[in-house]
Design a protein around this motif. Sequence first.
Motif: not given
Length: 182
Positions: A53-55, A75-78, A38-39
Amino acid sequence: MPDSPTRPRRILVTGTSGSGKTTLGRRIAVAAGLPFQEIDALFHGPDWTPRPSFVEDVDRFTAQDAWVIEWQYDTVRPMLAERAQLLVFLDYSRWRVMRQVTRRTVSRRVRREELWNGNIEPSLATVLTDHEHIVRWAWRTHALWPSRVAEVSRTHPGLEVVRLGRPRDADAWLRQAFPSEA
C-alpha cells in the motif's frame, strides 16, 4: 501554522540516507504546525519488505492541504514533486553524512531500536556483506542527489528549492523561515 500565503504548506526534505531528512522534517513540521510523515515507515513492512500500500499511503497523506515528508523512492518522487511547494535539500558533505549514518546505524543496532513495523538494524557485520546496507547505500548514492535536485528544479519551476550545506545552515534557515514558531 497561521494561514499565510507566503509560507509553504507542502514541504519535502531530501538528501542522501543519513543526512538528517527525518530529523529536519520533524523540526519543520513542529515549527510550522504541519503534519509530518516519515516515508520509510510507509515503505518498509515486516522483515524489510516493501508494503503493497506504499504508493496509496503516500498519495493519501499528500492529498492533504498541508504536510512535511521526505522526498525519497523513485515510485513516488514525481507525485511528491507535483504536489509540493518547497523542497529542502540537505546537501551535506559525504564525510558528514557518513559520520552521521554510521553513528546512527551503530546506535540503533546496539539499542536494538525498532524502526518500522518490527524491523531493527541488521548485524553490523552486514555492512561488509550486504550491498544494500544503509551505510554502503549512503556512500554510493551521495553524489546522485545534486543532479536529482537540479532535474526536479528544471521540470518543476514552481517548486522552491532551498539548499543547505551544513547543519548550522539548516538551523538558521528554520529560524528565518518560521521565526515566530521556531
